[in-house]
Design an enzyme around this catalytic site. Structure first.
Site, PDB file in Angstrom:
ATOM      1  N   GLY A  11       0.805  -1.220   0.000  1.00 30.79           N
ATOM      2  CA  GLY A  11       0.000   0.000   0.000  1.00 30.79           C
ATOM      3  C   GLY A  11       0.834   1.264   0.000  1.00 30.79           C
ATOM      4  CB  SER A  49       0.408   3.511  -4.786  1.00 30.96           C
ATOM      5  OG  SER A  49      -0.858   3.088  -4.315  1.00 30.96           O
ATOM      6  CB  SER A  50      -2.219   6.796  -2.171  1.00 27.17           C
ATOM      7  OG  SER A  50      -2.888   5.709  -1.564  1.00 27.17           O
ATOM      8  CB  SER A  87     -13.561  -1.325  15.245  1.00 29.77           C
ATOM      9  OG  SER A  87     -13.906   0.020  15.045  1.00 29.77           O
ATOM     10  CB  THR A  98      -4.800   9.803   3.885  1.00 28.71           C
ATOM     11  OG1 THR A  98      -5.784   8.895   4.417  1.00 28.71           O
ATOM     12  CG2 THR A  98      -3.675   9.977   4.877  1.00 28.71           C
ATOM     13  CE  LYS A 140      -6.485  -1.074   9.942  1.00 30.66           C
ATOM     14  NZ  LYS A 140      -5.245  -1.359   9.165  1.00 30.66           N
ATOM     15  CB  SER A 150      -3.115  -1.498  14.310  1.00 29.55           C
ATOM     16  OG  SER A 150      -4.302  -1.789  14.977  1.00 29.55           O
TER      17      SER A 150
END
Length: 263
Positions: free
Chosen positions: A9, A11-12, A141, A175, A144, A126
């Protein structure tokens, strides 16, 4: 010799900022994601972390190029929201596949190389929602919370091989994660509009949250530390909330969360 980092992950958002920070700190960085990524000095591998063959191929490519993997950062993830009662179970499974099982797949593929090397570090992304479950964000939730439990158990399994494992629990971050969330308003009328109100408040908190670069700097420091704790939270207020989750009676804590996110 530069240490080799593999990140999912990247790329952003947090991942992109972290990949760039690690590159600037002198690491050899490989990022695995489905979307194209062009970060100068960071090697992009196109892959889907929900597919075992894709994970296997990506890790093999790094090992062929570098002969080692020193750090794994499991950052891939997304969120869904809505009333648990009305959540489509296919969406819930997808939530777990990306947030939890993709992490487990990456660890299972990378750990044999770390064990053979007698060293390594794994950082799992997390959330504060793991310690303080958020209503109308139930499956996120729970996914995580599973990351935290996995991190603690795995850390003890691999400790004798010089491998350290930790989970980082950011709070609200500005984000694209907010816009990418899959929102379901089914049942909002039955719940008195509480679903939409809760998600709106949560997203407003995210828009006013931390910059992803701050998380990236924190992760970069953890990568370079001699030793790490099993769980980390960021920023003083989030550390305080996590502390409250440990010391307050569960009934009181859950009532406070209700006042914030479920009324």
């Amino acid at each position: 010799m530069k240490k080799v980092v593999v990140m999912t992950g990247g790329s952003s958002g947090i991942g992109l900022q972290t990949a760039a920070a690690l590159r600037d700190a002198g690491y050899r960085v490989y990022e695995i994601s489905r979307r194209p990524s062009e970060i100068p000095g960071v090697q992009h591998i196109s892959g889907d972390v929900t597919l075992e063959e894709s994970v296997r191929s990506a890790v093999a490519a790094v090992m062929e190029a570098e002969g080692r993997i020193d750090i794994l950062i499991n950052n891939a993830g997304f969120g869904i929201s809505g009333a648990a009662e009305y959540t489509d179970m296919d969406d819930a499974r997808r939530q777990f596949d990306v947030n939890f099982f993709s992490m487990a797949r990456m660890c299972a593929e990378v750990l044999p190389h770390m064990r053979k090397a007698g060293q390594g570090r794994i950082l799992n992304l997390s959330s504060v929602a793991a310690a303080i479950p958020i209503p109308f964000q139930t499956f996120y939730s729970v996914s995580k919370a599973a990351v935290n439990a996995y991190t603690l158990a795995l850390g003890n399994e691999v400790r004798p091989y010089g491998i350290s494992v930790c989970a980082v629990m950011p709070g609200d971050i500005r984000t694209g994660f907010t816009a990418a969330r899959k929102k379901a308003n089914a049942g909002d009328a039955e719940y008195g509009g509480r679903v939409s109100r809760s998600v709106e408040k949560m997203e407003q908190d995210e828009k006013n949250g931390m910059e992803p670069a701050a998380v990236a700097r924190f992760l970069c420091r953890l990568v370079g530390k001699k030793s790490v704790k099993p769980l980390y939270s960021l920023r003083t207020d989030y550390r305080f909330f996590v502390l409250l989750s440990r010391i307050l009676p569960v009934r009181l804590l859950n009532w406070l969360v209700y006042q914030l996110y479920a009324r």
